[in-house]
Write an enzyme that holds these catalytic residues in place. Structure first.
Site, PDB file in Angstrom:
ATOM      1  N   GLY A  69       0.784  -1.224   0.000  1.00  0.00           N
ATOM      2  CA  GLY A  69       0.000   0.000   0.000  1.00  0.00           C
ATOM      3  C   GLY A  69       0.814   1.271   0.000  1.00  0.00           C
TER       4      GLY A  69
ATOM      5  N   HIS B  18      -2.715   3.008 -12.270  1.00  0.00           N
ATOM      6  CA  HIS B  18      -2.072   1.939 -13.038  1.00  0.00           C
ATOM      7  C   HIS B  18      -0.694   2.423 -13.482  1.00  0.00           C
ATOM      8  CE1 HIS B  18      -1.869  -1.626 -15.577  1.00  0.00           C
ATOM      9  NE2 HIS B  18      -1.404  -0.851 -16.539  1.00  0.00           N
TER      10      HIS B  18
ATOM     11  N   ARG C  92      -7.872  -7.557  -7.098  1.00  0.00           N
ATOM     12  CA  ARG C  92      -9.104  -8.305  -7.337  1.00  0.00           C
ATOM     13  C   ARG C  92      -9.911  -7.590  -8.411  1.00  0.00           C
ATOM     14  NH1 ARG C  92     -10.427 -13.217  -5.717  1.00  0.00           N
ATOM     15  NH2 ARG C  92     -12.574 -12.644  -5.223  1.00  0.00           N
TER      16      ARG C  92
ATOM     17  N   ASP D 226      -8.493  -1.843 -16.560  1.00  0.00           N
ATOM     18  CA  ASP D 226      -7.567  -0.786 -16.970  1.00  0.00           C
ATOM     19  C   ASP D 226      -8.061  -0.036 -18.206  1.00  0.00           C
ATOM     20  OD1 ASP D 226      -5.889  -1.633 -14.897  1.00  0.00           O
ATOM     21  OD2 ASP D 226      -4.760  -2.982 -16.204  1.00  0.00           O
TER      22      ASP D 226
END
Length: 223
Positions: free
Chosen positions: A17, A114, A96, A150
């Site tokens: 994270g 991303h 996920r 994405d």
């Protein structure tokens, strides 16, 4: 003076994270338009979950392996989000895929980061993909989450150079530095309604972006 009501954000993680930490740091500033109200991990052992607890943030370990299906898992996730009165979801290394039903419920209120300049190099191993393709510029993208992986409408991007000597880990580190600046800025744009979603198009309000002062990366919108 009227007090600004901050959007309540849930951050979803699966690992360490690091982008979550950047969001938490940004949200500590008094004028930031969002507060981190909940951190959820689908992996109870995720280092980022332990870090969030140490920061005094509300955390939940929601182990996806305990649920018989994705809809079952997402039903419990939705209940947690409703109980915490969450306005926005920020995915930060959440590994996920969401079902189309869950995405539709949060469409325009769930964002992701991303590590590539989308639509190039979707999926995993983005830095390997970029190096193999021989491109000279890579970067990162914050986008609204759509049902296709994405592929959601783009909110903001940062471009970084690829050097001739780069290995995957070199490029990854350079992109990650840009991510930690871009994600908090993009979340702020969404939280204060300067960037919103109308069907499949990002709609902008005037936000008076400052000039580009980061020679190591080109940010759009500029930071």
């Amino acid at each position: 003076m009227n007090q600004v009501v901050k959007k309540r954000v849930a951050i979803l993680i699966s690992g360490r994270g690091s982008n979550m930490q950047a969001l938490v740091a940004a949200a500590r500033e008094p004028d930031y338009p969002a507060e981190i109200a909940l951190v959820i991990s689908n992996r109870p052992e995720a280092p980022g979950l332990a870090w969030a607890r140490e920061q005094g943030l509300p955390t939940v370990a929601l182990d996806h392996k305990r649920y018989e299906s994705r809809p079952h898992f997402e039903g419990q996730l939705q209940s947690l989000l409703e109980l915490s009165r969450i306005d926005l979801i920020a995915l930060a290394g959440f590994m996920r895929l969401m079902t189309p039903d869950f995405v539709a419920r949060w469409y325009g209120r769930m964002i992701n980061i991303h590590p590539s300049l989308l639509p190039a190099f979707k999926g995993l191993d983005t830095h390997r993909q970029a190096l193999s393709a021989g491109v000279r510029i890579s970067g990162c993208t914050v986008h609204f989450v759509s049902a296709e992986m994405d592929a959601g409408p783009i909110i903001a991007q940062a471009a970084v150079p690829i050097l001739c000597s780069d290995k995957e880990q070199d490029l990854a580190a350079r992109v990650l530095t840009a991510e930690h600046k871009l994600y908090p800025a993009a979340l702020a744009l969404v939280a204060n309604d300067q960037a919103s979603l109308r069907e499949t198009t990002v709609v902008w309000q005037s936000f008076g972006a400052a000039g580009i002062n980061h020679p190591e990366a080109l940010f759009s919108p500029s930071l």
